[in-house]
Design an enzyme around this catalytic site. Structure first.
Site, short mmCIF file in Angstrom:
data_model
loop_
_atom_site.label_atom_id
_atom_site.label_comp_id
_atom_site.label_asym_id
_atom_site.label_seq_id
_atom_site.Cartn_x
_atom_site.Cartn_y
_atom_site.Cartn_z
N HIS A 78 15.67 -1.04 4.96
CA HIS A 78 15.55 -2.46 4.63
C HIS A 78 14.97 -3.24 5.81
O HIS A 78 14.01 -4.00 5.66
CB HIS A 78 16.94 -3.02 4.25
N GLU A 79 15.55 -3.03 6.99
CA GLU A 79 15.08 -3.76 8.17
C GLU A 79 13.72 -3.26 8.64
O GLU A 79 12.87 -4.05 9.05
CB GLU A 79 16.12 -3.69 9.29
N HIS A 82 10.91 -4.94 6.75
CA HIS A 82 10.53 -6.27 7.24
C HIS A 82 9.49 -6.16 8.35
O HIS A 82 8.49 -6.89 8.35
CB HIS A 82 11.76 -7.02 7.77
#
Length: 165
Positions: A78-79, A82
Protein backbone atom coordinates in the site's frame (compact mmCIF):
# COMPACT_ATOMS: atom_id res chain seq x y z
CA UNK A 1 4.34 4.88 24.88
CA UNK A 2 7.78 3.43 24.16
CA UNK A 3 8.42 2.09 20.66
CA UNK A 4 8.76 -1.70 20.78
CA UNK A 5 11.83 -3.49 19.47
CA UNK A 6 11.13 -5.37 16.28
CA UNK A 7 12.75 -8.79 15.94
CA UNK A 8 15.21 -8.91 13.05
CA UNK A 9 13.21 -11.72 11.41
CA UNK A 10 10.16 -9.43 11.14
CA UNK A 11 12.25 -6.58 9.73
CA UNK A 12 13.71 -9.00 7.19
CA UNK A 13 10.23 -10.21 6.19
CA UNK A 14 9.11 -6.60 5.67
CA UNK A 15 12.19 -5.82 3.58
CA UNK A 16 11.73 -9.03 1.55
CA UNK A 17 8.13 -8.05 0.73
CA UNK A 18 9.18 -4.51 -0.17
CA UNK A 19 11.91 -5.78 -2.50
CA UNK A 20 9.61 -8.36 -4.11
CA UNK A 21 6.94 -5.74 -4.78
CA UNK A 22 9.48 -3.22 -6.06
CA UNK A 23 11.06 -5.78 -8.42
CA UNK A 24 7.61 -6.73 -9.70
CA UNK A 25 6.73 -3.07 -10.31
CA UNK A 26 10.05 -2.31 -12.01
CA UNK A 27 9.55 -5.31 -14.31
CA UNK A 28 5.94 -4.45 -15.22
CA UNK A 29 6.64 -0.72 -15.62
CA UNK A 30 10.01 -1.27 -17.35
CA UNK A 31 11.69 1.08 -14.88
CA UNK A 32 14.45 0.96 -12.28
CA UNK A 33 12.89 2.76 -9.34
CA UNK A 34 15.18 2.76 -6.30
CA UNK A 35 14.43 1.09 -3.00
CA UNK A 36 12.80 3.52 -0.56
CA UNK A 37 14.08 4.09 2.95
CA UNK A 38 12.11 2.03 5.49
CA UNK A 39 11.70 3.25 9.08
CA UNK A 40 9.56 2.09 12.00
CA UNK A 41 8.57 5.45 13.47
CA UNK A 42 4.87 5.72 12.58
CA UNK A 43 2.72 6.31 15.65
CA UNK A 44 -0.97 6.43 16.44
CA UNK A 45 -3.62 4.55 14.50
CA UNK A 46 -1.98 4.84 11.06
CA UNK A 47 -0.37 1.61 9.94
CA UNK A 48 2.03 3.46 7.69
CA UNK A 49 2.72 6.57 5.66
CA UNK A 50 4.62 7.25 2.47
CA UNK A 51 6.76 10.39 2.45
CA UNK A 52 7.19 11.42 -1.16
CA UNK A 53 10.03 13.97 -1.12
CA UNK A 54 12.21 11.90 1.23
CA UNK A 55 11.16 8.69 -0.61
CA UNK A 56 10.53 7.01 2.70
CA UNK A 57 8.00 4.56 4.14
CA UNK A 58 7.20 4.88 7.84
CA UNK A 59 5.61 1.83 9.45
CA UNK A 60 3.86 1.49 12.81
CA UNK A 61 5.86 -1.06 14.85
CA UNK A 62 3.04 -1.72 17.33
CA UNK A 63 0.48 -2.59 14.65
CA UNK A 64 3.12 -4.59 12.76
CA UNK A 65 3.88 -6.75 15.81
CA UNK A 66 0.17 -7.34 16.47
CA UNK A 67 -0.72 -8.19 12.83
CA UNK A 68 2.49 -9.47 11.26
CA UNK A 69 1.25 -11.44 8.22
CA UNK A 70 -1.62 -9.16 7.21
CA UNK A 71 0.47 -6.04 7.83
CA UNK A 72 3.29 -7.26 5.60
CA UNK A 73 0.90 -8.46 2.88
CA UNK A 74 -1.22 -5.29 2.77
CA UNK A 75 0.46 -2.25 4.34
CA UNK A 76 3.90 -2.60 2.76
CA UNK A 77 2.58 -2.69 -0.86
CA UNK A 78 0.00 0.00 0.00
CA UNK A 79 2.69 2.48 1.02
CA UNK A 80 5.06 1.44 -1.77
CA UNK A 81 2.25 2.07 -4.28
CA UNK A 82 2.05 5.71 -3.11
CA UNK A 83 5.76 6.20 -3.83
CA UNK A 84 5.56 4.41 -7.18
CA UNK A 85 2.58 6.52 -8.28
CA UNK A 86 4.49 9.66 -7.35
CA UNK A 87 7.57 8.52 -9.31
CA UNK A 88 5.56 7.28 -12.31
CA UNK A 89 2.76 9.87 -12.62
CA UNK A 90 3.77 12.80 -10.42
CA UNK A 91 1.60 14.12 -7.62
CA UNK A 92 -1.85 12.50 -7.78
CA UNK A 93 -4.78 11.90 -5.43
CA UNK A 94 -3.57 9.66 -2.57
CA UNK A 95 -6.03 6.85 -3.28
CA UNK A 96 -7.04 7.82 -6.78
CA UNK A 97 -7.28 5.80 -9.98
CA UNK A 98 -3.49 5.73 -10.47
CA UNK A 99 -2.93 4.33 -6.98
CA UNK A 100 -5.71 1.78 -7.45
CA UNK A 101 -4.18 0.71 -10.77
CA UNK A 102 -0.71 0.44 -9.19
CA UNK A 103 -2.06 -1.72 -6.36
CA UNK A 104 -4.22 -4.07 -8.44
CA UNK A 105 -2.65 -4.23 -11.90
CA UNK A 106 1.02 -3.78 -11.06
CA UNK A 107 1.44 -5.15 -7.52
CA UNK A 108 -1.47 -7.61 -7.63
CA UNK A 109 -2.84 -6.57 -4.24
CA UNK A 110 -6.46 -5.54 -3.49
CA UNK A 111 -6.68 -1.74 -3.28
CA UNK A 112 -7.92 -1.04 0.25
CA UNK A 113 -7.64 2.49 1.58
CA UNK A 114 -7.78 1.60 5.27
CA UNK A 115 -6.65 -1.25 7.46
CA UNK A 116 -8.91 -3.30 9.74
CA UNK A 117 -6.46 -3.82 12.61
CA UNK A 118 -7.60 -3.65 16.24
CA UNK A 119 -6.54 -0.29 17.64
CA UNK A 120 -6.91 -0.68 21.40
CA UNK A 121 -3.17 -0.74 22.02
CA UNK A 122 -2.46 2.40 19.97
CA UNK A 123 -5.57 4.48 20.55
CA UNK A 124 -5.21 7.41 22.91
CA UNK A 125 -7.86 8.70 25.28
CA UNK A 126 -11.10 9.79 23.66
CA UNK A 127 -13.84 12.12 24.80
CA UNK A 128 -17.57 11.36 24.63
CA UNK A 129 -19.71 13.57 22.38
CA UNK A 130 -23.23 13.12 21.10
CA UNK A 131 -25.65 14.37 18.49
CA UNK A 132 -29.37 13.69 18.00
CA UNK A 133 -28.83 10.17 16.70
CA UNK A 134 -25.81 8.60 18.42
CA UNK A 135 -22.75 8.75 20.68
CA UNK A 136 -19.34 9.71 19.25
CA UNK A 137 -15.77 9.49 20.56
CA UNK A 138 -13.49 12.40 19.68
CA UNK A 139 -9.72 12.18 19.88
CA UNK A 140 -7.77 14.43 22.23
CA UNK A 141 -6.73 16.62 19.29
CA UNK A 142 -10.30 17.12 18.05
CA UNK A 143 -11.61 17.65 21.59
CA UNK A 144 -9.00 20.37 22.18
CA UNK A 145 -9.95 22.10 18.93
CA UNK A 146 -13.58 22.18 20.08
CA UNK A 147 -12.58 23.54 23.51
CA UNK A 148 -10.46 26.30 21.92
CA UNK A 149 -13.31 27.19 19.55
CA UNK A 150 -11.25 26.29 16.47
CA UNK A 151 -13.58 23.60 15.15
CA UNK A 152 -17.13 22.31 15.17
CA UNK A 153 -17.61 18.66 14.26
CA UNK A 154 -20.87 17.35 12.80
CA UNK A 155 -22.40 13.91 12.66
CA UNK A 156 -22.06 12.34 9.23
CA UNK A 157 -25.53 10.78 9.60
CA UNK A 158 -27.78 13.55 10.93
CA UNK A 159 -25.58 16.60 10.27
CA UNK A 160 -26.03 18.01 13.77
CA UNK A 161 -23.07 19.55 15.64
CA UNK A 162 -21.47 17.24 18.19
CA UNK A 163 -21.89 18.26 21.82
CA UNK A 164 -19.61 17.21 24.67
CA UNK A 165 -21.00 14.80 27.22
Amino acid sequence: MKTPRLPIAIQQAVMRRLRENLAQANLKLDRHYPEPKLVYTQRGTSAGTAWLESYEIRLNPVLLLENIDTFIAEVVPHELAHLLVWKHFGRKAPHGKEWKWMMESVLGVPARRTHQFALQSVRRNTFPYHCQCQQHQLTVRRHNRVVRGEAVYRCVHCGEPLVAG
